[in-house]
Scaffold this motif. Sequence first.
Motif, short mmCIF file in Angstrom:
data_model
loop_
_atom_site.label_atom_id
_atom_site.label_comp_id
_atom_site.label_asym_id
_atom_site.label_seq_id
_atom_site.Cartn_x
_atom_site.Cartn_y
_atom_site.Cartn_z
N GLU A 1 0.82 -1.22 0.00
CA GLU A 1 0.00 0.00 0.00
C GLU A 1 0.85 1.26 0.00
O GLU A 1 0.53 2.22 -0.69
CB GLU A 1 -0.97 0.02 1.19
CG GLU A 1 -1.79 1.32 1.19
CD GLU A 1 -3.01 1.28 2.08
OE1 GLU A 1 -3.55 2.36 2.35
OE2 GLU A 1 -3.43 0.17 2.49
N LEU A 2 1.93 1.26 0.77
CA LEU A 2 2.80 2.44 0.78
C LEU A 2 3.33 2.74 -0.61
O LEU A 2 3.34 3.88 -1.06
CB LEU A 2 3.96 2.23 1.76
CG LEU A 2 3.62 2.43 3.24
CD1 LEU A 2 4.77 1.96 4.12
CD2 LEU A 2 3.31 3.90 3.53
N ASN A 3 3.79 1.72 -1.31
CA ASN A 3 4.33 1.93 -2.65
C ASN A 3 3.24 2.37 -3.63
O ASN A 3 3.50 3.12 -4.58
CB ASN A 3 5.02 0.67 -3.14
CG ASN A 3 6.30 0.39 -2.37
OD1 ASN A 3 6.96 1.31 -1.89
ND2 ASN A 3 6.65 -0.89 -2.23
N SER A 4 1.99 1.93 -3.40
CA SER A 4 0.90 2.34 -4.28
C SER A 4 0.58 3.83 -4.13
O SER A 4 -0.05 4.42 -5.01
CB SER A 4 -0.35 1.51 -4.00
OG SER A 4 -0.97 1.90 -2.78
N ARG A 5 1.02 4.42 -3.03
CA ARG A 5 0.78 5.84 -2.80
C ARG A 5 1.77 6.73 -3.55
O ARG A 5 1.64 7.96 -3.55
CB ARG A 5 0.80 6.15 -1.31
CG ARG A 5 -0.34 5.50 -0.52
CD ARG A 5 -0.39 5.98 0.91
NE ARG A 5 -1.53 5.40 1.62
CZ ARG A 5 -2.06 5.93 2.74
NH1 ARG A 5 -1.54 7.04 3.26
NH2 ARG A 5 -3.09 5.36 3.33
N ASN A 6 2.80 6.13 -4.12
CA ASN A 6 3.78 6.87 -4.93
C ASN A 6 4.37 8.07 -4.18
O ASN A 6 4.38 9.20 -4.68
CB ASN A 6 3.14 7.33 -6.25
CG ASN A 6 2.74 6.17 -7.12
OD1 ASN A 6 3.50 5.22 -7.31
ND2 ASN A 6 1.52 6.22 -7.64
N ARG B 1 10.80 4.25 -1.40
CA ARG B 1 9.94 3.08 -1.55
C ARG B 1 10.21 2.15 -0.39
O ARG B 1 11.20 2.28 0.35
CB ARG B 1 10.16 2.38 -2.90
CG ARG B 1 11.41 1.57 -3.04
CD ARG B 1 11.48 0.96 -4.44
NE ARG B 1 12.64 0.09 -4.58
CZ ARG B 1 12.63 -1.22 -4.31
NH1 ARG B 1 11.52 -1.79 -3.87
NH2 ARG B 1 13.71 -1.95 -4.46
N PHE B 2 9.32 1.20 -0.20
CA PHE B 2 9.36 0.31 0.94
C PHE B 2 9.35 -1.14 0.48
O PHE B 2 8.67 -1.49 -0.48
CB PHE B 2 8.15 0.55 1.85
CG PHE B 2 8.10 1.92 2.46
CD1 PHE B 2 8.57 2.15 3.74
CD2 PHE B 2 7.57 2.99 1.73
CE1 PHE B 2 8.52 3.43 4.29
CE2 PHE B 2 7.51 4.26 2.28
CZ PHE B 2 7.99 4.47 3.56
N ILE B 3 10.11 -1.98 1.16
CA ILE B 3 10.06 -3.41 0.91
C ILE B 3 9.74 -4.13 2.21
O ILE B 3 10.06 -3.64 3.30
CB ILE B 3 11.39 -3.95 0.32
CG1 ILE B 3 12.54 -3.76 1.31
CG2 ILE B 3 11.71 -3.28 -1.00
CD1 ILE B 3 13.80 -4.47 0.88
N PRO B 4 9.07 -5.28 2.14
CA PRO B 4 8.82 -6.05 3.36
C PRO B 4 10.14 -6.45 4.01
O PRO B 4 11.08 -6.86 3.31
CB PRO B 4 8.06 -7.29 2.84
CG PRO B 4 7.55 -6.89 1.50
CD PRO B 4 8.54 -5.93 0.93
N TRP B 5 10.19 -6.33 5.31
CA TRP B 5 11.46 -6.62 5.99
C TRP B 5 11.20 -7.01 7.43
O TRP B 5 10.34 -6.44 8.10
CB TRP B 5 12.36 -5.39 5.96
CG TRP B 5 13.81 -5.69 6.28
CD1 TRP B 5 14.47 -5.39 7.43
CD2 TRP B 5 14.75 -6.34 5.42
NE1 TRP B 5 15.77 -5.82 7.36
CE2 TRP B 5 15.97 -6.41 6.13
CE3 TRP B 5 14.67 -6.87 4.14
CZ2 TRP B 5 17.12 -6.99 5.59
CZ3 TRP B 5 15.80 -7.45 3.61
CH2 TRP B 5 17.00 -7.50 4.32
#
Length: 403
Positions: A288-293, A298-302
Amino acid sequence: MKTRTILVSLCVFFLMSFLLPAADVYPGIDVLVERGFAPIQGKNIGLITNHTGISREGKSSIDILFETDKCQLKALFSPEHGIRGTSDEKVATGVDEKTSLTIHSLYGKTQKPTPDMLEGLDVLVFDIQDIGTRFYTYIGTMSYAMKAAKENGLKFVVLDRPNTIGGAKVEGGIPPLELCGKNTCIHPIPTRHGMTVGELALLFNKEFGIGCDLEVVPCKNWKRDMLFDQTGLMWLNPSPNMKTLNGAILYPGLGVAETTTLSCGRGTDRPFEMYGAPYVDGETVARELNSRNIPGIRFIPWTHIPTAQYHQFKDEVCPGVFAIILDREKLDSVTAGLHMIQVIQKHHPEKHIDRGGFKTETGDPEAWDKLTNKKMTPEEIVKGWQKDLDKFMEVRACYLLYQ
Protein backbone atom coordinates in the motif's frame (compact mmCIF):
# COMPACT_ATOMS: atom_id res chain seq x y z
CA MET A 1 14.65 -12.35 -3.76
CA LYS A 2 13.85 -9.80 -1.05
CA THR A 3 17.44 -9.85 0.23
CA ARG A 4 18.82 -9.43 -3.30
CA THR A 5 16.54 -6.43 -3.94
CA ILE A 6 17.68 -4.54 -0.86
CA LEU A 7 21.35 -5.38 -1.46
CA VAL A 8 21.17 -4.02 -5.01
CA SER A 9 19.46 -0.84 -3.80
CA LEU A 10 22.03 -0.31 -1.07
CA CYS A 11 24.91 -0.88 -3.50
CA VAL A 12 23.47 1.77 -5.81
CA PHE A 13 23.18 4.19 -2.89
CA PHE A 14 26.77 3.64 -1.77
CA LEU A 15 28.04 3.98 -5.35
CA MET A 16 26.20 7.30 -5.69
CA SER A 17 27.68 8.43 -2.36
CA PHE A 18 31.19 7.83 -3.66
CA LEU A 19 30.43 9.76 -6.84
CA LEU A 20 29.21 12.82 -4.91
CA PRO A 21 31.90 15.50 -4.77
CA ALA A 22 33.27 15.95 -1.24
CA ALA A 23 34.22 19.41 -0.04
CA ASP A 24 37.02 20.41 2.31
CA VAL A 25 34.75 21.39 5.17
CA TYR A 26 36.36 22.36 8.45
CA PRO A 27 34.33 22.33 11.68
CA GLY A 28 34.46 25.15 14.20
CA ILE A 29 37.22 23.55 16.28
CA ASP A 30 39.60 23.83 13.31
CA VAL A 31 38.59 27.44 12.70
CA LEU A 32 39.16 28.18 16.41
CA VAL A 33 42.71 26.82 16.16
CA GLU A 34 43.27 28.77 12.94
CA ARG A 35 42.23 31.95 14.75
CA GLY A 36 44.66 31.33 17.59
CA PHE A 37 41.87 30.49 20.06
CA ALA A 38 40.96 34.20 20.06
CA PRO A 39 37.40 33.91 21.51
CA ILE A 40 38.63 31.97 24.56
CA GLN A 41 42.24 33.09 24.89
CA GLY A 42 43.40 33.33 28.48
CA LYS A 43 40.10 31.98 29.82
CA ASN A 44 39.10 29.07 32.04
CA ILE A 45 36.97 26.77 29.90
CA GLY A 46 34.20 24.26 30.42
CA LEU A 47 33.62 22.07 27.35
CA ILE A 48 30.28 20.48 26.48
CA THR A 49 31.11 17.72 24.05
CA ASN A 50 31.16 14.03 23.23
CA HIS A 51 33.01 11.72 20.84
CA THR A 52 31.76 13.72 17.81
CA GLY A 53 33.71 16.78 18.91
CA ILE A 54 36.75 16.21 16.69
CA SER A 55 38.81 18.17 14.20
CA ARG A 56 38.85 17.43 10.48
CA GLU A 57 41.93 15.26 11.08
CA GLY A 58 40.15 13.33 13.83
CA LYS A 59 41.71 14.85 16.95
CA SER A 60 39.43 15.26 19.95
CA SER A 61 38.41 18.80 20.87
CA ILE A 62 39.05 17.77 24.47
CA ASP A 63 42.69 17.09 23.67
CA ILE A 64 43.07 20.22 21.55
CA LEU A 65 41.77 22.50 24.30
CA PHE A 66 43.60 20.63 27.06
CA GLU A 67 46.97 20.73 25.33
CA THR A 68 47.01 24.36 24.23
CA ASP A 69 48.51 27.08 26.41
CA LYS A 70 46.05 29.64 24.99
CA CYS A 71 43.35 28.71 27.54
CA GLN A 72 42.79 26.42 30.51
CA LEU A 73 40.35 23.55 30.10
CA LYS A 74 38.93 23.01 33.59
CA ALA A 75 35.82 20.85 33.24
CA LEU A 76 33.90 18.64 30.83
CA PHE A 77 30.14 18.31 30.36
CA SER A 78 28.46 15.38 28.62
CA PRO A 79 25.06 15.22 26.86
CA GLU A 80 22.79 12.20 26.36
CA HIS A 81 24.79 9.02 25.62
CA GLY A 82 27.80 10.30 27.57
CA ILE A 83 31.18 11.73 26.67
CA ARG A 84 31.96 8.72 24.45
CA GLY A 85 28.49 8.44 22.92
CA THR A 86 27.96 4.81 23.89
CA SER A 87 25.39 4.94 26.70
CA ASP A 88 21.68 4.44 26.02
CA GLU A 89 20.48 5.35 29.50
CA LYS A 90 20.91 8.12 32.08
CA VAL A 91 24.55 9.18 32.37
CA ALA A 92 26.40 9.64 35.66
CA THR A 93 29.07 12.21 36.48
CA GLY A 94 32.58 10.80 36.15
CA VAL A 95 36.24 11.52 35.41
CA ASP A 96 37.99 11.60 32.04
CA GLU A 97 40.80 9.05 32.14
CA LYS A 98 43.13 10.96 29.83
CA THR A 99 42.91 14.44 31.34
CA SER A 100 41.66 13.60 34.86
CA LEU A 101 39.01 16.31 34.41
CA THR A 102 35.58 15.95 35.98
CA ILE A 103 32.84 15.07 33.49
CA HIS A 104 29.57 16.63 34.61
CA SER A 105 26.57 14.77 33.22
CA LEU A 106 23.84 16.89 31.68
CA TYR A 107 21.61 13.91 31.00
CA GLY A 108 20.75 12.43 34.36
CA LYS A 109 19.47 14.05 37.52
CA THR A 110 20.84 17.36 36.20
CA GLN A 111 20.22 18.66 32.69
CA LYS A 112 21.31 22.25 33.23
CA PRO A 113 24.79 23.14 34.56
CA THR A 114 24.61 24.22 38.20
CA PRO A 115 26.54 27.13 39.77
CA ASP A 116 28.79 24.59 41.53
CA MET A 117 29.65 22.96 38.20
CA LEU A 118 30.47 26.35 36.69
CA GLU A 119 32.54 27.69 39.59
CA GLY A 120 35.88 29.06 38.39
CA LEU A 121 34.91 29.06 34.70
CA ASP A 122 34.84 32.02 32.35
CA VAL A 123 33.48 30.38 29.21
CA LEU A 124 31.30 27.42 28.26
CA VAL A 125 32.20 25.91 24.87
CA PHE A 126 29.76 23.67 22.96
CA ASP A 127 31.09 21.23 20.36
CA ILE A 128 28.74 18.39 19.40
CA GLN A 129 27.60 17.03 16.04
CA ASP A 130 23.81 17.39 15.77
CA ILE A 131 21.62 15.72 13.11
CA GLY A 132 19.13 18.47 12.31
CA THR A 133 16.00 17.20 14.06
CA ARG A 134 14.07 19.02 16.81
CA PHE A 135 13.66 15.99 19.06
CA TYR A 136 17.35 14.99 19.00
CA THR A 137 18.37 16.02 22.51
CA TYR A 138 21.72 17.71 21.94
CA ILE A 139 20.16 21.07 21.03
CA GLY A 140 18.10 20.90 24.21
CA THR A 141 21.30 20.45 26.19
CA MET A 142 22.76 23.46 24.38
CA SER A 143 19.78 25.64 25.27
CA TYR A 144 19.92 24.67 28.95
CA ALA A 145 23.65 25.40 29.02
CA MET A 146 23.14 28.80 27.36
CA LYS A 147 20.65 29.71 30.09
CA ALA A 148 23.12 28.61 32.77
CA ALA A 149 25.84 30.73 31.14
CA LYS A 150 23.56 33.76 31.23
CA GLU A 151 22.58 33.21 34.86
CA ASN A 152 26.19 32.77 35.99
CA GLY A 153 27.87 35.49 33.93
CA LEU A 154 29.77 33.17 31.56
CA LYS A 155 30.41 33.63 27.87
CA PHE A 156 29.02 30.88 25.61
CA VAL A 157 30.94 29.81 22.50
CA VAL A 158 29.57 27.38 19.90
CA LEU A 159 32.09 25.58 17.71
CA ASP A 160 29.82 25.05 14.75
CA ARG A 161 29.42 21.90 12.67
CA PRO A 162 27.49 21.08 9.49
CA ASN A 163 23.86 20.06 9.68
CA THR A 164 24.12 16.32 9.00
CA ILE A 165 21.02 16.24 6.79
CA GLY A 166 21.62 19.59 5.12
CA GLY A 167 20.58 23.17 5.70
CA ALA A 168 18.29 23.72 2.72
CA LYS A 169 15.14 21.78 3.64
CA VAL A 170 12.75 22.77 6.43
CA GLU A 171 9.92 20.34 7.18
CA GLY A 172 7.37 19.41 9.82
CA GLY A 173 5.12 20.93 12.41
CA ILE A 174 6.01 23.61 14.95
CA PRO A 175 4.82 22.59 18.42
CA PRO A 176 2.84 24.98 20.64
CA LEU A 177 4.67 26.34 23.67
CA GLU A 178 2.87 24.01 26.06
CA LEU A 179 4.62 21.05 24.41
CA CYS A 180 8.06 22.65 24.69
CA GLY A 181 10.63 22.96 27.44
CA LYS A 182 12.08 19.46 27.54
CA ASN A 183 15.21 18.06 25.91
CA THR A 184 13.20 16.35 23.18
CA CYS A 185 11.28 19.55 22.34
CA ILE A 186 13.17 22.46 23.79
CA HIS A 187 11.73 25.29 21.65
CA PRO A 188 8.95 25.73 19.02
CA ILE A 189 10.87 25.05 15.83
CA PRO A 190 10.04 22.71 12.90
CA THR A 191 10.87 19.03 13.12
CA ARG A 192 13.54 19.41 10.43
CA HIS A 193 14.85 22.92 11.02
CA GLY A 194 17.63 23.12 8.41
CA MET A 195 20.04 24.97 10.74
CA THR A 196 23.42 24.28 12.28
CA VAL A 197 23.83 24.29 16.05
CA GLY A 198 25.53 27.67 15.77
CA GLU A 199 22.61 29.14 13.85
CA LEU A 200 20.17 27.61 16.31
CA ALA A 201 22.11 29.10 19.21
CA LEU A 202 21.79 32.56 17.66
CA LEU A 203 18.05 32.04 17.13
CA PHE A 204 17.47 30.57 20.61
CA ASN A 205 19.42 33.37 22.23
CA LYS A 206 17.35 36.18 20.77
CA GLU A 207 13.97 34.73 19.82
CA PHE A 208 13.47 32.75 23.04
CA GLY A 209 14.92 35.32 25.41
CA ILE A 210 18.05 33.56 26.66
CA GLY A 211 20.26 36.61 26.17
CA CYS A 212 23.65 35.13 26.99
CA ASP A 213 27.01 36.50 25.82
CA LEU A 214 27.19 34.32 22.71
CA GLU A 215 29.78 33.82 19.98
CA VAL A 216 29.63 31.28 17.17
CA VAL A 217 32.82 30.04 15.54
CA PRO A 218 31.54 29.00 12.09
CA CYS A 219 32.48 26.07 9.91
CA LYS A 220 34.66 26.72 6.91
CA ASN A 221 33.55 25.83 3.34
CA TRP A 222 30.15 24.39 4.30
CA LYS A 223 27.14 25.27 2.15
CA ARG A 224 23.48 24.82 2.96
CA ASP A 225 22.75 22.15 0.38
CA MET A 226 25.56 19.85 1.60
CA LEU A 227 24.68 16.67 3.44
CA PHE A 228 27.27 15.01 5.64
CA ASP A 229 28.67 12.69 2.98
CA GLN A 230 29.57 15.76 0.89
CA THR A 231 31.69 17.45 3.58
CA GLY A 232 34.77 15.22 3.52
CA LEU A 233 34.39 14.79 7.29
CA MET A 234 34.52 11.44 9.06
CA TRP A 235 31.20 9.93 10.07
CA LEU A 236 30.96 8.98 13.72
CA ASN A 237 27.66 7.63 15.02
CA PRO A 238 26.25 10.70 16.82
CA SER A 239 24.43 8.31 19.17
CA PRO A 240 24.36 4.52 19.58
CA ASN A 241 21.39 4.07 17.25
CA MET A 242 22.12 6.74 14.67
CA LYS A 243 24.40 4.62 12.51
CA THR A 244 23.86 5.82 8.94
CA LEU A 245 23.21 9.02 7.03
CA ASN A 246 20.10 7.41 5.54
CA GLY A 247 18.80 6.80 9.05
CA ALA A 248 19.44 10.45 9.90
CA ILE A 249 17.60 11.63 6.77
CA LEU A 250 14.58 9.48 7.61
CA TYR A 251 14.64 10.30 11.33
CA PRO A 252 12.63 13.59 11.33
CA GLY A 253 9.68 11.86 9.68
CA LEU A 254 9.72 8.10 10.00
CA GLY A 255 11.49 8.33 13.35
CA VAL A 256 8.35 9.64 15.07
CA ALA A 257 7.00 6.10 14.70
CA GLU A 258 8.94 5.25 17.83
CA THR A 259 6.34 7.15 19.86
CA THR A 260 3.86 4.48 18.75
CA THR A 261 3.84 0.72 19.26
CA LEU A 262 6.44 0.20 16.53
CA SER A 263 10.10 -0.74 16.53
CA CYS A 264 12.48 1.47 14.56
CA GLY A 265 15.23 -1.14 14.52
CA ARG A 266 17.22 -0.08 17.57
CA GLY A 267 20.03 -2.52 18.14
CA THR A 268 20.24 -3.53 14.48
CA ASP A 269 22.89 -2.31 12.05
CA ARG A 270 20.46 0.11 10.32
CA PRO A 271 18.16 1.78 12.87
CA PHE A 272 15.53 4.24 11.61
CA GLU A 273 15.59 2.59 8.20
CA MET A 274 13.44 -0.38 9.28
CA TYR A 275 10.11 -0.32 11.09
CA GLY A 276 7.85 -3.07 12.37
CA ALA A 277 6.33 -4.96 15.26
CA PRO A 278 5.31 -8.57 15.95
CA TYR A 279 1.79 -7.80 14.70
CA VAL A 280 2.66 -6.04 11.42
CA ASP A 281 1.88 -7.53 8.00
CA GLY A 282 4.91 -6.20 6.13
CA GLU A 283 3.83 -7.42 2.71
CA THR A 284 0.50 -5.60 2.88
CA VAL A 285 1.95 -2.43 4.38
CA ALA A 286 4.76 -2.20 1.82
CA ARG A 287 2.35 -2.80 -1.05
CA GLU A 288 0.00 0.00 0.00
CA LEU A 289 2.80 2.44 0.78
CA ASN A 290 4.33 1.93 -2.65
CA SER A 291 0.90 2.34 -4.28
CA ARG A 292 0.78 5.84 -2.80
CA ASN A 293 3.78 6.87 -4.93
CA ILE A 294 5.47 8.87 -2.17
CA PRO A 295 8.24 10.91 -3.81
CA GLY A 296 11.84 9.81 -3.28
CA ILE A 297 11.19 6.64 -1.31
CA ARG A 298 9.94 3.08 -1.55
CA PHE A 299 9.36 0.31 0.94
CA ILE A 300 10.06 -3.41 0.91
CA PRO A 301 8.82 -6.05 3.36
CA TRP A 302 11.46 -6.62 5.99
CA THR A 303 11.79 -8.44 9.28
CA HIS A 304 14.19 -7.44 12.03
CA ILE A 305 14.91 -8.20 15.69
CA PRO A 306 15.59 -5.14 17.88
CA THR A 307 18.18 -5.84 20.55
CA ALA A 308 18.61 -2.45 22.22
CA GLN A 309 18.21 -2.32 25.98
CA TYR A 310 14.73 -1.24 27.20
CA HIS A 311 13.27 -1.65 23.71
CA GLN A 312 9.53 -2.45 23.79
CA PHE A 313 10.08 -5.45 21.49
CA LYS A 314 13.59 -6.40 22.55
CA ASP A 315 14.66 -9.76 21.02
CA GLU A 316 11.24 -10.25 19.37
CA VAL A 317 10.77 -10.91 15.66
CA CYS A 318 9.31 -7.73 14.11
CA PRO A 319 7.91 -8.01 10.58
CA GLY A 320 7.47 -4.69 8.84
CA VAL A 321 9.16 -2.60 6.17
CA PHE A 322 12.56 -1.27 5.17
CA ALA A 323 12.63 2.27 3.77
CA ILE A 324 14.86 2.81 0.74
CA ILE A 325 15.71 6.37 -0.24
CA LEU A 326 15.54 6.74 -4.02
CA ASP A 327 16.03 10.50 -4.28
CA ARG A 328 17.20 12.65 -1.37
CA GLU A 329 16.08 15.85 -3.09
CA LYS A 330 12.52 14.68 -3.74
CA LEU A 331 12.02 12.99 -0.37
CA ASP A 332 10.04 14.80 2.32
CA SER A 333 10.74 12.54 5.29
CA VAL A 334 7.97 14.05 7.42
CA THR A 335 5.29 13.41 4.81
CA ALA A 336 6.64 9.90 4.17
CA GLY A 337 6.57 9.17 7.91
CA LEU A 338 2.94 10.24 8.20
CA HIS A 339 2.07 7.92 5.30
CA MET A 340 3.83 4.98 6.94
CA ILE A 341 2.14 5.53 10.29
CA GLN A 342 -1.28 5.96 8.67
CA VAL A 343 -0.98 2.77 6.62
CA ILE A 344 0.20 0.64 9.53
CA GLN A 345 -2.55 2.01 11.77
CA LYS A 346 -5.13 1.35 9.04
CA HIS A 347 -4.22 -2.33 8.86
CA HIS A 348 -3.58 -2.81 12.60
CA PRO A 349 -5.89 -0.32 14.35
CA GLU A 350 -6.13 -2.17 17.66
CA LYS A 351 -2.40 -2.81 18.11
CA HIS A 352 -0.77 0.22 16.49
CA ILE A 353 -1.44 3.03 18.93
CA ASP A 354 0.06 6.31 20.07
CA ARG A 355 2.07 5.81 23.27
CA GLY A 356 1.80 9.50 24.15
CA GLY A 357 4.68 11.28 22.44
CA PHE A 358 3.35 11.52 18.90
CA LYS A 359 1.98 15.06 19.27
CA THR A 360 5.27 16.36 20.63
CA GLU A 361 7.50 14.86 17.96
CA THR A 362 5.21 15.79 15.06
CA GLY A 363 4.67 19.22 16.59
CA ASP A 364 0.90 18.93 16.18
CA PRO A 365 -1.37 18.04 19.14
CA GLU A 366 -4.03 16.79 16.71
CA ALA A 367 -1.77 14.89 14.32
CA TRP A 368 -2.78 11.39 15.47
CA ASP A 369 -6.48 12.18 15.29
CA LYS A 370 -6.08 13.76 11.85
CA LEU A 371 -4.29 10.69 10.52
CA THR A 372 -6.50 8.03 12.06
CA ASN A 373 -10.00 9.27 12.88
CA LYS A 374 -10.39 12.16 10.46
CA LYS A 375 -8.62 10.22 7.70
CA MET A 376 -6.84 13.33 6.45
CA THR A 377 -4.07 12.69 3.95
CA PRO A 378 -0.51 13.42 5.08
CA GLU A 379 -0.34 16.10 2.39
CA GLU A 380 -3.40 17.84 3.86
CA ILE A 381 -1.87 17.74 7.33
CA VAL A 382 1.45 19.14 6.11
CA LYS A 383 -0.37 21.88 4.16
CA GLY A 384 -2.04 22.93 7.41
CA TRP A 385 1.38 23.64 8.93
CA GLN A 386 2.52 25.88 6.09
CA LYS A 387 1.54 29.29 7.55
CA ASP A 388 3.54 28.63 10.70
CA LEU A 389 6.45 27.35 8.61
CA ASP A 390 6.39 30.49 6.46
CA LYS A 391 6.60 32.66 9.59
CA PHE A 392 9.47 30.56 10.92
CA MET A 393 11.33 30.86 7.63
CA GLU A 394 11.22 34.65 7.89
CA VAL A 395 12.66 34.54 11.42
CA ARG A 396 15.18 31.83 10.53
CA ALA A 397 16.60 33.91 7.68
CA CYS A 398 17.97 36.42 10.20
CA TYR A 399 20.28 33.83 11.75
CA LEU A 400 21.70 31.93 8.80
CA LEU A 401 25.50 32.01 8.60
CA TYR A 402 26.12 30.04 5.39
CA GLN A 403 25.36 30.39 1.71
